[in-house]
Structures are given as C-alpha cells and as structure tokens.
Design a protein around this motif. Structure first.
Motif, PDB file in Angstrom:
ATOM      1  N   ALA A   1      37.378  32.132  34.033  1.00 44.70           N
ATOM      2  CA  ALA A   1      37.618  31.923  35.448  1.00 44.70           C
ATOM      3  C   ALA A   1      37.869  33.292  36.065  1.00 44.70           C
ATOM      4  O   ALA A   1      38.471  34.167  35.440  1.00 44.70           O
ATOM      5  CB  ALA A   1      38.833  31.016  35.661  1.00 44.70           C
ATOM      6  N   PHE A   2      37.380  33.493  37.285  1.00 46.15           N
ATOM      7  CA  PHE A   2      37.584  34.753  37.996  1.00 46.15           C
ATOM      8  C   PHE A   2      38.500  34.467  39.174  1.00 46.15           C
ATOM      9  O   PHE A   2      38.183  33.654  40.043  1.00 46.15           O
ATOM     10  CB  PHE A   2      36.248  35.330  38.472  1.00 46.15           C
ATOM     11  CG  PHE A   2      35.316  35.672  37.353  1.00 46.15           C
ATOM     12  CD1 PHE A   2      35.293  36.945  36.800  1.00 46.15           C
ATOM     13  CD2 PHE A   2      34.480  34.712  36.809  1.00 46.15           C
ATOM     14  CE1 PHE A   2      34.449  37.258  35.754  1.00 46.15           C
ATOM     15  CE2 PHE A   2      33.625  35.005  35.758  1.00 46.15           C
ATOM     16  CZ  PHE A   2      33.614  36.291  35.222  1.00 46.15           C
ATOM     17  N   VAL A   3      39.661  35.119  39.184  1.00 43.58           N
ATOM     18  CA  VAL A   3      40.662  34.847  40.212  1.00 43.58           C
ATOM     19  C   VAL A   3      41.019  36.124  40.953  1.00 43.58           C
ATOM     20  O   VAL A   3      40.875  37.239  40.423  1.00 43.58           O
ATOM     21  CB  VAL A   3      41.936  34.221  39.600  1.00 43.58           C
ATOM     22  CG1 VAL A   3      41.619  32.908  38.903  1.00 43.58           C
ATOM     23  CG2 VAL A   3      42.617  35.183  38.630  1.00 43.58           C
ATOM     24  N   HIS A   4      41.471  35.958  42.204  1.00 39.17           N
ATOM     25  CA  HIS A   4      41.977  37.065  43.013  1.00 39.17           C
ATOM     26  C   HIS A   4      43.491  37.003  43.015  1.00 39.17           C
ATOM     27  O   HIS A   4      44.093  35.994  43.380  1.00 39.17           O
ATOM     28  CB  HIS A   4      41.448  36.957  44.444  1.00 39.17           C
ATOM     29  CG  HIS A   4      40.004  37.272  44.571  1.00 39.17           C
ATOM     30  ND1 HIS A   4      39.508  38.560  44.594  1.00 39.17           N
ATOM     31  CD2 HIS A   4      38.917  36.465  44.672  1.00 39.17           C
ATOM     32  CE1 HIS A   4      38.197  38.528  44.715  1.00 39.17           C
ATOM     33  NE2 HIS A   4      37.804  37.276  44.753  1.00 39.17           N
ATOM     34  N   THR A   5      44.103  38.092  42.598  1.00 41.83           N
ATOM     35  CA  THR A   5      45.568  38.177  42.596  1.00 41.83           C
ATOM     36  C   THR A   5      45.954  39.644  42.670  1.00 41.83           C
ATOM     37  O   THR A   5      45.261  40.507  42.101  1.00 41.83           O
ATOM     38  CB  THR A   5      46.181  37.530  41.347  1.00 41.83           C
ATOM     39  OG1 THR A   5      47.599  37.687  41.381  1.00 41.83           O
ATOM     40  CG2 THR A   5      45.653  38.144  40.069  1.00 41.83           C
ATOM     41  N   GLY A   6      47.035  39.929  43.373  1.00 46.25           N
ATOM     42  CA  GLY A   6      47.479  41.313  43.488  1.00 46.25           C
ATOM     43  C   GLY A   6      46.462  42.212  44.147  1.00 46.25           C
ATOM     44  O   GLY A   6      46.432  43.422  43.882  1.00 46.25           O
ATOM     45  N   GLY A   7      45.599  41.664  45.001  1.00 41.85           N
ATOM     46  CA  GLY A   7      44.614  42.468  45.711  1.00 41.85           C
ATOM     47  C   GLY A   7      43.410  42.861  44.893  1.00 41.85           C
ATOM     48  O   GLY A   7      42.618  43.709  45.320  1.00 41.85           O
ATOM     49  N   LYS A   8      43.215  42.269  43.729  1.00 39.92           N
ATOM     50  CA  LYS A   8      42.053  42.611  42.898  1.00 39.92           C
ATOM     51  C   LYS A   8      41.567  41.377  42.154  1.00 39.92           C
ATOM     52  O   LYS A   8      42.270  40.370  42.035  1.00 39.92           O
ATOM     53  CB  LYS A   8      42.403  43.721  41.914  1.00 39.92           C
ATOM     54  CG  LYS A   8      43.484  43.340  40.911  1.00 39.92           C
ATOM     55  CD  LYS A   8      43.784  44.500  39.967  1.00 39.92           C
ATOM     56  CE  LYS A   8      44.867  44.098  38.950  1.00 39.92           C
ATOM     57  NZ  LYS A   8      45.165  45.198  38.004  1.00 39.92           N
ATOM     58  N   GLY A   9      40.338  41.458  41.645  1.00 41.86           N
ATOM     59  CA  GLY A   9      39.775  40.367  40.863  1.00 41.86           C
ATOM     60  C   GLY A   9      40.151  40.486  39.400  1.00 41.86           C
ATOM     61  O   GLY A   9      40.211  41.584  38.846  1.00 41.86           O
ATOM     62  N   VAL A  10      40.417  39.345  38.776  1.00 38.63           N
ATOM     63  CA  VAL A  10      40.818  39.310  37.367  1.00 38.63           C
ATOM     64  C   VAL A  10      39.975  38.266  36.650  1.00 38.63           C
ATOM     65  O   VAL A  10      39.833  37.135  37.138  1.00 38.63           O
ATOM     66  CB  VAL A  10      42.315  38.955  37.222  1.00 38.63           C
ATOM     67  CG1 VAL A  10      42.701  38.860  35.750  1.00 38.63           C
ATOM     68  CG2 VAL A  10      43.179  39.979  37.934  1.00 38.63           C
ATOM     69  N   ALA A  11      39.401  38.635  35.497  1.00 44.68           N
ATOM     70  CA  ALA A  11      38.683  37.676  34.646  1.00 44.68           C
ATOM     71  C   ALA A  11      39.664  37.146  33.614  1.00 44.68           C
ATOM     72  O   ALA A  11      40.320  37.914  32.915  1.00 44.68           O
ATOM     73  CB  ALA A  11      37.500  38.351  33.964  1.00 44.68           C
ATOM     74  N   ILE A  12      39.760  35.822  33.514  1.00 45.59           N
ATOM     75  CA  ILE A  12      40.736  35.206  32.623  1.00 45.59           C
ATOM     76  C   ILE A  12      40.081  34.088  31.837  1.00 45.59           C
ATOM     77  O   ILE A  12      39.375  33.253  32.402  1.00 45.59           O
ATOM     78  CB  ILE A  12      41.950  34.667  33.438  1.00 45.59           C
ATOM     79  CG1 ILE A  12      42.932  33.882  32.555  1.00 45.59           C
ATOM     80  CG2 ILE A  12      41.487  33.795  34.585  1.00 45.59           C
ATOM     81  CD1 ILE A  12      43.743  34.760  31.673  1.00 45.59           C
TER      82      ILE A  12
END
Length: 532
Positions: free
Chosen positions: A419-430
């Motif tokens: 899943a690709f999420v936006h958090t802390g002003g950046k994109g994160v792959a999890i």
C-alpha cells in the motif's frame, strides 16, 4: 493449464502457503496480531490453533517475514520427536554445538547445558530467540513438559526463549489436560482461527483472483457460485482453493468463461468434497453393508441440490469487473514489510485527500466542506483493503497503535504487495501485512453524487431516469424501455450488484453508485497499483 484461458499470470488457488496470496479476514488479522503481541510479550508460550486448511501455516510464514533483525528463529515443522530428538533439533536450528565426549548419542543434559549458555549469551547481545513448532498437536506430553522446562531460564525482566505452538483443534484439548496445567499457565496469548463466513469467502475468492490477475483477466465466478463453493468447502480456505482450482480446470476443459453450478458440483465430486448438509449418514453401516453404502453414494450424485440462483440469470448481464480483477500482471517480487507508518492529524490527512480530488483548501468539517465545494459525499467503511480495492479510490485510513492512539494516513495506491500512503508530507510504501498491525479496516473516502441526488432517501435518492441510463450504458440495454418500468430497473440493478460483488438489494446505495461512477467513467480520482 487454464491460466492463459482466463487471462491470469499464475494459478490463483495454489495450496502453497504464499503470504502474498493471504486474504486477511478479520480473524486472520487478529491471529497475526496475537503472534506479534506474543513475540513482544516477554517470553512464554503463544498458541495458535485452527481447522485443517484454515491458514495457520500461511500466517506463520507472514509472521516470519516480519520478524525483527534482532530475533533468531528456530522452526520445527515435524514435531513427531522424542524429548532428545527435539532438543537436538532445537540446538541445530539455533546453531548450538552439542558435545557428548565418549558417547555415540548425546544425553538430554548434553543438549540443555549448551542451549542455556547460548540463550544467556544471546540475551547479553540484545538478541531474542523464538522457537516455532508447527503441527504441535502431534507433540507428546513428555515433549511438552520439556518445552515448559526450557522456558524456566529467565532474567528479572523476561524469559529467554519464546515458544509459539501452532496446531489443529486437538492442541487445545491437549493443553487443557490436567498434566499440562503448568504449561497452560504460561500461555500469554492464544487464538483459534475459524472458517471464513460466506461474505469472507466471496472476498477471499476475489482476492486470490486479483493477486493472479494478468492482462485481460476475467472473474469467472459469480456470487451464487461462490456461495455454493463456500457451502461445499465449509469456509475453509484450503478446501476453497482445491474446489476453485478444479472448477476452473473444468470450465477450461469445456471452453466456458463462466464457472457454472454444474461445473462446481462436478469438481466437488471429483475431489470427494460432498455437501455435508445434504448427504445422509452412509457410513454408520457395518463393513458387511459397505457395498450397499457405496452404491447409495453413487446414487446421491444424481440428486445434488438445485442451484441457489439460476446461473443463466446471473450471466445475463455483462459489465466491466472491479479493478482488482483486471489489473495488469502482478509483480513476483517478495513482500516488502516495512514498519507501520506513524500517521498525521485528521485535518492534515483530509487536506492531502482533497489535493488528490483537486479541491481547494477545506474550511470546516471535511464531509460538509466537500459536499458544499464539489457535490461530494463521504463514505465510511470498515471492510479493509478488499472493500477499498473494489471501490477503487483513495481513502483516509484510521491507524491505531498499541496504547490506542489514533492517527491518519491517505491511501493513494494499492497492489497485491504494498500500500502507498501519504504521511508526514511524503509518500511511504508499506507492506499490507505490516499495515494490518495498526489498521483494523476503518476508512473514509469521497464519492461524486449524481444530479438530483437526495441523501438518506429510502429508495437511494437517485432519479430513476438517471439510474436507467447508467445501467443501460453498462448493460447495452435500451434506457427508454427500462425507465418505463421501475421493476425492470430494480431487477437490472440487482443483477448488476450481484456481478459486482455487492449486496443485491435493488437499492442504489453509495457503494453501488460508486461502482457505477467508476465503470461509466465519472471524473473521480482512481486508486492505481503504483504511486504516481
């Protein structure tokens, strides 16, 4: 053999315990959470039980993918061992050298002394040791008692060996016996993995098909067919896999793109999977009557119950399938299981979602602000990634850590691995299994309402002419003819809902309208497989 015929990149119903193909039902998420909690719980025993084929071993493989680097794991999958054989195996798994000078066979003490030294040294280096025993219902009482003794080694803060027992329901009976009361008192977490519900079986089949989807893939099962499969397989994932695989092979052999009730029943007979609710108790007869019982069984095959719904009716509509079934070829790369994201405050997450919708800065409560600015409605769901994949749109996920604190991320892309999420002003792959540690399926998304929509109306609040026109576009039927008959529109809507995996209630609710919007091409953000 049938993968090319159905446009698949791989066989969707392999019985190999592939973590990437694991469907995380609520029970599976909770089972994995129990194992993860047990690892952090300071030692002792963790017990996971479940029916044969319920997914215990697959969950264990998922757990192994998430073991932190400081943890060392010994995995025993053949527990039919004596006390000495078990200790030798444990030592081998941990790389402990067993010395037994002057003797051809080591003693129990020859194994325990170096193992104890290893556990103490390992603890001093900040390492944690985990022993996982699969098929633990086969352990003898003597071996279980020896395992209990192994957990006696401890410091003031924690035990030095964490033991996870995974087994069939008989393990629960075994641990409840009076002779193992001391061991039972050391179980810090336990969970029993049951069968899937009918709704979960439908989602499970859809998930497996989505993971295996290639270019041009189709969904060959309809809701009535999966209901039949659920009943025959009793909701057990491995039995569902066996039956679906044989049914797909049967459909391929007959050159049919849809798996019919007849094909499913024939597949069930071939793999000797009978309808437990319909077959009489044939095998109470004595051996003398075995021949008559066999003849009766053959006769029963001629009167298996009629279809739950007529497949010809369900096949009368043709509509595009959800994105999860028509996605491009799924990557074969291994799962990436990074740490769960931290998340933002709700206002930050909502503003990130608004940017994906190309909305101006939100002022006030997000649902009301979006409705006022762009004619949108909020939809709140609890179905997890399966529901989000079907809806095919970005969403705000509500995360919750161990102390119960909530935070929020925006899901912007989703595939079978990450899943690709936006958090802390950046994109994160999890990795989606890591996401399951802090997310229990709660999400909110927006959808664009049709012209003249009346929110909260019992009939769905959709103008009949608009609904008839949309269904006509999807089913290539005459809109004017449909609009003249409310019952005709409702019947068409029910069949559309069945094909799309929705509740066939004939009411154009938000989920149904979101599916219509997506399929007819209404301008809304989509949920791609990769981050943009």
């Amino acid at each position: 053999m049938y993968t090319q015929f159905f446009g698949l990149s791989q066989e969707p119903f392999s019985i190999a315990p592939d973590p990437r193909a694991l469907y995380m039902s609520e029970s599976h998420r909770e089972a994995l959470a129990h194992l993860l909690y047990g690892i952090r719980g300071g030692g002792g025993f963790v017990v996971l039980t479940g029916e044969i084929g319920a997914g215990k071993t697959t969950i264990c493989r998922c757990l192994l993918e998430q073991i932190p680097p400081h943890c060392k794991v010994a995995y025993i999958f053949n527990p039919r061992l004596s006390v000495l054989e078990l200790l030798v195996t444990v030592c081998d798994e941990f790389g402990v050298r067993v010395e037994h000078p002057g003797r051809a066979v080591p003693s129990v003490k020859d194994c325990i002394d170096p193992l104890n030294r290893y556990l103490l040294d390992s603890h001093g280096r900040g390492e944690q040791n985990i022993l996982i025993i699969d098929e633990a219902q086969s352990l003898s009482a003597d071996v279980l008692e020896q395992l209990r003794l192994l957990t006696n080694l401890e410091t003031n803060q924690r035990k030095l060996l964490q033991i996870i027992l995974i087994g069939q329901p008989e393990l629960r009976v075994l641990l409840a016996s009076p002779g193992l009361e001391q061991l039972a008192q050391r179980v810090i977490a336990r969970f029993h993995l049951g069968a899937l519900s009918a709704a979960e079986s439908w989602a499970y089949v859809g998930h497996r098909m989505a993971v295996a989807a290639g270019a041009g893939a189709v969904m060959p099962f309809d809701e009535a067919g999966v209901a039949r499969i659920h009943r025959l397989a009793r909701g057990i994932p491995r039995r569902i896999n066996l039956l679906c695989d044989r049914a797909l092979l049967g459909a391929f052999a007959e050159g049919k793109a849809r798996v019919t009730r007849t094909i499913i029943d024939k597949a069930a007979r071939e793999i000797q999977m009978f309808d437990q609710g319909r077959l009489p108790r044939l095998f109470v007869a004595s051996a003398v009557l075995a021949g008559l019982a066999l003849a009766a069984l053959i006769a029963i095959f001629q009167w298996l119950p009629a279809s739950l719904e007529d497949p010809a009716v369900l096949a009368s509509l043709t509509a595009p399938l959800p994105e999860g079934f028509t996605a491009s070829a799924v990557s074969q790369a291994p799962l990436t299981l990074t740490a769960p994201p931290a998340g933002d405050e709700p206002a930050v997450a909502w503003q990130q979602l608004a940017e994906l919708w190309k909305l101006p800065e939100l002022k006030g409560e997000p649902c009301a602000a979006a409705a006022l600015a762009a004619g949108l409605q909020c939809y709140r769901g609890t179905g997890g990634l399966t529901e989000i994949r079907q809806l095919g749109r970005p969403a705000v996920l509500t995360l919750q850590d161990q102390p119960g604190r909530k935070s929020y991320v925006v899901l912007s892309a989703l595939n079978a691995e990450q899943a690709f999420v936006h958090t802390g002003g950046k994109g994160v792959a999890i990795g989606w299994l890591a996401l399951a540690q802090v997310w229990r399926g709660e999400f909110v998304t927006w959808w664009r309402v049709p012209p003249g929509y009346r929110s909260g109306a019992a009939d769905g609040g959709v103008p009949p002419a608009w609904l008839a026109a949309q269904l006509a576009q999807l089913t290539r039927q005459d809109a004017a003819a449909q609009a003249g008959s409310a019952s005709s529109v409702q019947d068409t809507l029910r069949r559309f809902q069945r094909i799309q995996g929705l509740t066939p209630d004939g009411v154009p609710g938000p989920r149904t309208l979101m599916q219509i919007n997506r399929l007819v091409g209404v301008d809304e953000p989509r949920l791609p497989e990769r981050a943009q």
